[in-house]
Design a protein around this motif. Structure first.
Motif, PDB file in Angstrom:
ATOM      1  N   ALA A   1      27.224 -22.735  20.948  1.00 51.61           N
ATOM      2  CA  ALA A   1      28.047 -21.553  21.221  1.00 51.61           C
ATOM      3  C   ALA A   1      28.799 -21.111  19.976  1.00 51.61           C
ATOM      4  O   ALA A   1      28.663 -21.696  18.905  1.00 51.61           O
ATOM      5  N   ASP A   2      29.594 -20.056  20.151  1.00 48.22           N
ATOM      6  CA  ASP A   2      30.483 -19.522  19.124  1.00 48.22           C
ATOM      7  C   ASP A   2      29.715 -19.074  17.880  1.00 48.22           C
ATOM      8  O   ASP A   2      29.723 -19.728  16.851  1.00 48.22           O
ATOM      9  N   TRP A   3      29.106 -17.890  17.969  1.00 51.24           N
ATOM     10  CA  TRP A   3      28.315 -17.342  16.869  1.00 51.24           C
ATOM     11  C   TRP A   3      29.070 -16.263  16.105  1.00 51.24           C
ATOM     12  O   TRP A   3      28.482 -15.514  15.312  1.00 51.24           O
ATOM     13  N   GLU A   4      30.367 -16.175  16.315  1.00 53.82           N
ATOM     14  CA  GLU A   4      31.129 -15.088  15.695  1.00 53.82           C
ATOM     15  C   GLU A   4      31.079 -15.138  14.173  1.00 53.82           C
ATOM     16  O   GLU A   4      31.056 -14.100  13.499  1.00 53.82           O
ATOM     17  N   LEU A   5      31.073 -16.336  13.603  1.00 49.13           N
ATOM     18  CA  LEU A   5      31.088 -16.457  12.149  1.00 49.13           C
ATOM     19  C   LEU A   5      29.696 -16.594  11.552  1.00 49.13           C
ATOM     20  O   LEU A   5      29.558 -16.868  10.358  1.00 49.13           O
ATOM     21  N   SER A   6      28.682 -16.398  12.374  1.00 51.13           N
ATOM     22  CA  SER A   6      27.312 -16.471  11.850  1.00 51.13           C
ATOM     23  C   SER A   6      27.072 -15.339  10.858  1.00 51.13           C
ATOM     24  O   SER A   6      27.808 -14.340  10.836  1.00 51.13           O
ATOM     25  N   LYS A   7      26.026 -15.502  10.067  1.00 49.52           N
ATOM     26  CA  LYS A   7      25.778 -14.529   9.004  1.00 49.52           C
ATOM     27  C   LYS A   7      24.282 -14.337   8.809  1.00 49.52           C
ATOM     28  O   LYS A   7      23.540 -15.319   8.687  1.00 49.52           O
ATOM     29  N   PRO A   8      23.811 -13.085   8.785  1.00 53.36           N
ATOM     30  CA  PRO A   8      22.399 -12.834   8.493  1.00 53.36           C
ATOM     31  C   PRO A   8      22.058 -13.319   7.088  1.00 53.36           C
ATOM     32  O   PRO A   8      22.840 -13.165   6.150  1.00 53.36           O
ATOM     33  N   LEU A   9      20.871 -13.888   6.951  1.00 50.93           N
ATOM     34  CA  LEU A   9      20.488 -14.422   5.652  1.00 50.93           C
ATOM     35  C   LEU A   9      20.392 -13.338   4.592  1.00 50.93           C
ATOM     36  O   LEU A   9      20.618 -13.597   3.410  1.00 50.93           O
ATOM     37  N   ASP A  10      20.076 -12.128   5.001  1.00 54.43           N
ATOM     38  CA  ASP A  10      19.953 -11.062   3.999  1.00 54.43           C
ATOM     39  C   ASP A  10      21.309 -10.608   3.472  1.00 54.43           C
ATOM     40  O   ASP A  10      21.374  -9.810   2.541  1.00 54.43           O
ATOM     41  N   HIS A  11      22.413 -11.132   4.061  1.00 54.06           N
ATOM     42  CA  HIS A  11      23.738 -10.834   3.526  1.00 54.06           C
ATOM     43  C   HIS A  11      24.168 -11.871   2.495  1.00 54.06           C
ATOM     44  O   HIS A  11      25.221 -11.719   1.878  1.00 54.06           O
ATOM     45  N   TYR A  12      23.380 -12.934   2.345  1.00 53.47           N
ATOM     46  CA  TYR A  12      23.785 -14.006   1.451  1.00 53.47           C
ATOM     47  C   TYR A  12      23.857 -13.562  -0.008  1.00 53.47           C
ATOM     48  O   TYR A  12      24.569 -14.155  -0.803  1.00 53.47           O
ATOM     49  N   MET A  13      23.122 -12.536  -0.365  1.00 51.75           N
ATOM     50  CA  MET A  13      23.146 -12.074  -1.750  1.00 51.75           C
ATOM     51  C   MET A  13      24.323 -11.145  -2.018  1.00 51.75           C
ATOM     52  O   MET A  13      24.627 -10.825  -3.154  1.00 51.75           O
ATOM     53  N   SER A  14      24.988 -10.709  -0.951  1.00 52.12           N
ATOM     54  CA  SER A  14      26.129  -9.818  -1.119  1.00 52.12           C
ATOM     55  C   SER A  14      27.415 -10.619  -1.117  1.00 52.12           C
ATOM     56  O   SER A  14      27.413 -11.842  -0.988  1.00 52.12           O
TER      57      SER A  14
END
Length: 739
Positions: A443-456
């Motif tokens: 549970a708790d996916w609020e702080l998840s991050k798309p991998l394509d945002h890792y370069m930003s």
């Protein structure tokens, strides 16, 4: 509470937070109002004169000040007592002189002088340097946290009396804005004006949430809940039983409204939260098993409702939208989103007064938060309620790591980034869910991050995650991107957390281990922390030990007590192989060793200091000196290759799939049954958030690892959180920022 406090002059403070027209009030009549307050005696001598002075006027309207220093709230297991408070007329706190967290409107704390002043406008962080003053800040933070847990508030007011001086405070989930000190005996109108304005303000101005309606005896909602309490339930209907258990007579019941942009407004009845994050600043999540009174979501009337304060950022996503996306991608073993949305226009405003932020300085780290609610279909049990060690491993690693986490990474290209004990749930088999075995839920996916945002740029400038379960790498370097290896390390920390508390083992002091491994941190700078000594030692050595280097072994069943006390210098008793729990092989070999190999590559040790801490990570490192003899190079090269081989295993999920499949299936016959499950071994009287004075230099602001109600330090102010969302332990969370 690093960088979450700031001070304002009294006039700015009162006009910012209680902007009311009180021009018709003649404050001159109160010129000698507080002359009778004793300021040169004992603290207890201050209470009655202060309370009587204000109660003897027409300042308080429909409210009364009450002395509550002698008796604690009956429902508060921590037995905290505020010195006094402003309560609505008719509150039991007034007659009983008992703290009542569910009805207090303003809490009052008295000190005989400013040595107990919890605020300091002259420090960069707002936190005083003196230990006694820091203790006072912790004390009032505990009070404010408890008020937020018992009530549904956007903000809360508190008064600190320091001899003849006083400060006002306003708490919201961004931070604390306090007033500069003023002499209320010389300028009684200032304190009188505060109480007049707060007593005559609207409920919303006092912080009350209009979408949360308290359920009172005799109402239709009350009768509905009483009818549920009277029902006969099936033995395996754990959800309904948990819901009824939450309807304790000592805590308020509420009707909560969730406004969904697609489905409209939905109402739910709730009792005591099954999980409540400690602290005030940050997301401060509360979770409820909720009875739907709006219908339209399936056969069961019960859902799980999450109430939190999300960080407002241009790239932040609503957790309900994230879950819907993951649900659509077929990610297994995660909650099913039903309804979600922001609550009214509830926003924090403390950050708006941070002048250094407006000037472009990094000193102020207050973040804007918005009130948010999410309803999901599944109602899980806390991971800590695993029935035996095999199910613990199954839930944490096999189902979660290899299904939800891997699916999200591979199918949806999303990294969770907040693995914690509170975010892993278990769903027992029962007739309703038609399961034949336990199932895990991440549970708790609020702080998840798309991998394509890792370069930003990083979405959140502070550490992201729950302090106790962060990898050493992320604790030390908040700006680093979370990798699969960091997540797998967090799963390991979750497993250690549960195993130390609920399985037999050789660790003599569970409380000390829990504090040192999970909560402790080493201070760097004024109010920043990096990983504590024990977690660093374990990861660096590849062995689970205490800080005094005593090895910890998990056992199949409790060991008989040693009839003869041993000296700490004696070698520990050997554990026969037949008594060793198979979970040791899961933790020690090979998972912990793979993690250790990763760190030895990331942080090569100095050749002249084998016991040094991890150094700065190297982008490339061959691990040996080109000037060494060739045969030495060969040995070092072999060792380097072995480290690289071990470390590579935790760069993806594949190795864990093979490891856990073998542990849970092929070797299932090696695992003990329910006899390895023990009651919680963490002494409830041990408070890691109240460390001994010798620990003050290293005390991390993390939440207490223990069953909720948690200790009341903020989980979101420096390194935190909050552990978790659905039923969880509650924490200490001094404060690792979860966003």
């Amino acid at each position: 509470m690093s960088h979450k406090l700031l001070g304002l002059p009294y006039d700015e403070w009162i006009d910012a937070f209680l902007p009311m027209d009180d021009s018709e009030v003649d404050y001159m009549q109160y010129n000698r109002l507080f002359d009778g307050v004793v300021v040169d005696g004992q603290e207890s001598e201050m209470y009655e004169p202060l309370v009587n002075a204000l109660n003897g006027t027409n300042i308080l309207g429909n409210f009364v000040l009450a002395e509550t220093y002698a008796r604690y709230d009956k429902s508060d297991k921590d037995k905290k007592k505020a010195d006094g408070g402003m309560y609505p007329k008719g509150s039991s706190a007034i007659e009983q002189k008992r703290t009542d967290w569910a009805t207090v409107e303003v809490f009052i704390e008295c000190k005989t002088n400013d040595s107990g002043d919890p605020y300091d406008e002259n420090t960069l962080s707002g936190i005083p340097y003196a230990e006694t003053r820091r203790d006072a800040l912790g004390q009032i933070t505990t009070y404010a946290s408890t008020v937020f847990e018992y009530q549904h508030l956007t903000h809360h007011f508190g008064v600190v009396v320091l001899g003849s001086q006083a400060r006002l405070g306003r708490w919201d989930h961004s931070g604390i804005v306090f007033s500069y000190k003023f002499d209320y005996k010389e300028e009684p109108a200032k304190l009188a004006r505060f109480f007049w304005r707060v007593a005559h303000a609207t409920p919303e101005a006092r912080g009350h949430d209009p979408t949360a309606t308290r359920i009172l005896p005799g109402s239709a909602d009350y009768k509905t809940l009483e009818a549920w309490k009277a029902k006969e339930l099936e033995d395996d209907d754990y959800v309904a039983r948990r819901f009824i258990k939450s309807l304790t007579e000592h805590r308020p019941w509420w009707r909560l409204t969730v406004a969904d942009s697609k489905h409209g407004k939905k109402d739910f009845l709730v009792g005591q939260p099954t999980f409540a994050a400690s602290g005030v600043v940050g997301r401060c999540t509360r979770g409820y098993i909720a009875l739907s009174v709006s219908g339209g979501h399936g056969d069961s009337p019960f859902v799980y409702l999450k109430d939190c304060w999300r960080v407002v950022h241009e790239r932040s996503e609503l957790e309900g939208d994230i879950l819907s996306y993951l649900n659509g991608k077929g990610v297994a073993n995660i909650p099913t989103a039903l309804y979600h949305g922001d609550v009214e226009d509830h926003r924090t405003i403390s950050q708006d007064f941070c002048k250094c932020a407006k000037a472009g300085s990094l000193r102020c780290r207050m973040k804007a938060h918005r009130h948010y609610r999410l309803v999901v279909k599944e109602v899980g049990l806390p991971l800590q309620e695993f029935p035996c060690g095999r199910i613990l491993v199954w839930a944490i690693l096999f189902l979660i790591c290899l299904a939800a986490h891997q699916d999200a990474y591979e199918k949806a290209k999303v990294m969770h980034r907040d693995i914690s004990v509170g975010n892993i749930l278990i769903l027992p088999p029962n007739a309703e869910n038609k399961q034949s075995t336990y199932r895990g839920l991440l549970a708790d996916w609020e702080l998840s991050k798309p991998l394509d945002h890792y370069m930003s740029d990083a979405r959140h400038p502070d550490r992201t995650g729950t302090w106790q379960f962060m990898s050493v790498h992320i604790q030390d370097r908040p700006a680093a991107q979370v990798e699969i290896a960091d997540e797998l390390e967090s799963f390991l920390h979750v497993m250690i957390y549960c195993a130390i508390r609920y399985l037999p083992h050789t660790c003599a002091d569970v409380g000390e281990f829990m504090y040192q491994f999970f909560d402790d941190g080493i201070r760097r700078g004024e109010a920043e922390y990096k990983c504590g000594a024990l977690k660093r030692l374990v990861i660096k050595s590849g062995e689970l030990t205490t800080l005094t280097d005593e090895p910890i072994t998990f056992l199949r069943r409790p060991r008989a007590p040693d009839p003869k006390p041993r000296s700490p210098l004696e070698r520990p008793l050997m554990v026969p192989k037949k008594d060793v729990h198979p979970i040791n092989s899961v933790i020690m070999t090979p998972l912990l060793q793979c993690i250790t190999a990763r760190y030895r590559l990331l942080y090569p040790q100095r050749s002249n200091d084998e016991d040094s801490e991890f150094e700065e990570p190297l982008a490339t490192c061959n691990g040996f000196d080109d000037n060494e003899p060739s045969h030495g190079n060969e040995d070092r090269l072999r060792a380097q290759n072995e480290l690289m081989s071990q470390s590579k295993k935790i760069k993806t999920h594949n190795y864990m799939i093979r490891l856990l499949s073998t542990a849970s299936d092929a070797n299932a016959h090696l695992w003990p049954g329910p006899e390895d499950r023990l009651p919680d071994q963490l002494d409830p009287t041990f408070h890691p958030n109240k460390p001994k004075k010798m620990r003050e230099q290293r005390a991390a602001p993390a939440a207490k690892p223990g069953p909720q109600p948690a200790s009341k330090r903020s989980r979101s102010t420096t390194p935190t959180a909050d552990p978790g969302e659905q039923p969880a332990s509650k924490r200490p969370r001094g404060s690792a920022s979860r966003g």
